[in-house]
Design an enzyme around this catalytic site. Structure first.
Site, short mmCIF file in Angstrom:
data_model
loop_
_atom_site.label_atom_id
_atom_site.label_comp_id
_atom_site.label_asym_id
_atom_site.label_seq_id
_atom_site.Cartn_x
_atom_site.Cartn_y
_atom_site.Cartn_z
N GLU A 1 -1.75 -6.94 7.43
CA GLU A 1 -0.40 -6.75 7.95
C GLU A 1 -0.18 -7.67 9.16
O GLU A 1 -1.13 -8.16 9.78
CB GLU A 1 -0.23 -5.27 8.35
CG GLU A 1 1.09 -4.90 9.00
CD GLU A 1 2.29 -5.18 8.12
OE1 GLU A 1 2.61 -6.37 7.92
OE2 GLU A 1 2.93 -4.22 7.66
N HIS B 1 0.82 -1.21 0.00
CA HIS B 1 0.00 0.00 0.00
C HIS B 1 0.86 1.26 0.00
O HIS B 1 2.03 1.25 0.40
CB HIS B 1 -0.92 0.01 1.22
CG HIS B 1 -0.17 0.01 2.53
ND1 HIS B 1 0.39 1.14 3.08
CD2 HIS B 1 0.12 -1.00 3.39
CE1 HIS B 1 0.98 0.85 4.22
NE2 HIS B 1 0.85 -0.45 4.43
#
Length: 250
Positions: free
Chosen positions: A87, A9
């Site tokens: 994550e 990202h």
């Protein structure tokens, strides 16, 4: 030959503030949005198109994917969203500034927490409101699968079932796949694809918003991999990621 594109990202608000983010659902900065847009434009310019995209349930990855696909004029691309691409969970470190934590505990300890393969930070208490069991997006996930902390080994164990059950079969079926995810969930995939050792994975740093292309053989073994874009810019971005966990020098 198959191609797979991985992309971390764009810069998030907590990347900017140099804080441990983990499963905290922070958004992109304006820089992060621009990184995502440029990534999409680069992919389009280089002739990439995708039949399917995957991302996590965290907005910084979802928004990165949306912006990149928009820049490619390809927002019609089917998207699979799955928590297994989240994550790594940083436990009690989530929200702490990395440099300040390094000043308190030492650069070496923070490097261990950030990068060691099998050592996790202290877990969140079960009653901590930050625990994922209190987040509605995980309501259908068995409680014993929701982490209160993770090391990279745990992240690999979480990510690989999704690779084996969803991503790999799609690639084998000839679908062109883009994965927009996070530094550590992508490191988990890279470790698996490249058979990176537990020791060497410590030195793998993934810059934000840079498309990473894997060319794979019929067994999904890497032939080669490379970042799209300016090499010097990518090297500088990787060095910046590596420096995030170091104490600030006066």
């Amino acid at each position: 030959m198959y191609k797979l594109v991985l992309m971390r990202h764009g810069e998030s608000q907590w990347n900017l503030e140099n804080r441990f983010t983990g499963w905290t659902d922070v958004d992109l900065t304006e820089t992060g949005r621009e990184q995502a847009r440029k990534a999409g434009e680069l992919l389009k310019r280089e002739g990439y198109a995708f039949d399917l995209a995957y991302t996590s349930v965290l907005k910084r990855a979802i928004r990165t994917l949306w912006i990149a696909l928009d820049a490619m004029d390809a927002m019609y691309t089917p998207v699979g969203i799955n928590w297994r691409l989240n994550e790594r969970h940083y436990g009690q470190l989530q929200g702490l500034n990395k440099a300040e934590t390094a000043a308190k505990y030492g650069d070496e300890q923070v490097l261990i927490w950030r990068r060691a393969y099998a050592i996790a930070p202290e877990p969140l208490d079960l009653e901590d409101p930050r625990h994922p069991r209190f987040d509605g997006r995980y309501a259908k996930i068995p409680a014993d699968q929701l982490p209160a902390t993770e090391c990279l080994k745990d992240t690999v164990a979480r990510v690989l079932p999704f690779w084996n059950e969803s991503i790999a079969p799609a690639i084998r079926a000839g679908r062109r796949v883009l994965v927009a995810a996070h530094g550590n969930s992508l490191r988990a995939l890279i470790k698996h694809l490249d058979n990176v050792s537990d020791d060497d994975i410590v030195g793998v740093n993934i810059p934000t918003g840079q498309p990473l292309v894997y060319e794979l053989d019929e067994d999904l073994k890497p032939i080669r991999h490379y970042y799209l874009g300016d090499a010097a810019e990518i090297e500088a971005a990787m060095a910046a990621v590596a420096a995030q966990g170091k104490a600030k020098k006066d």
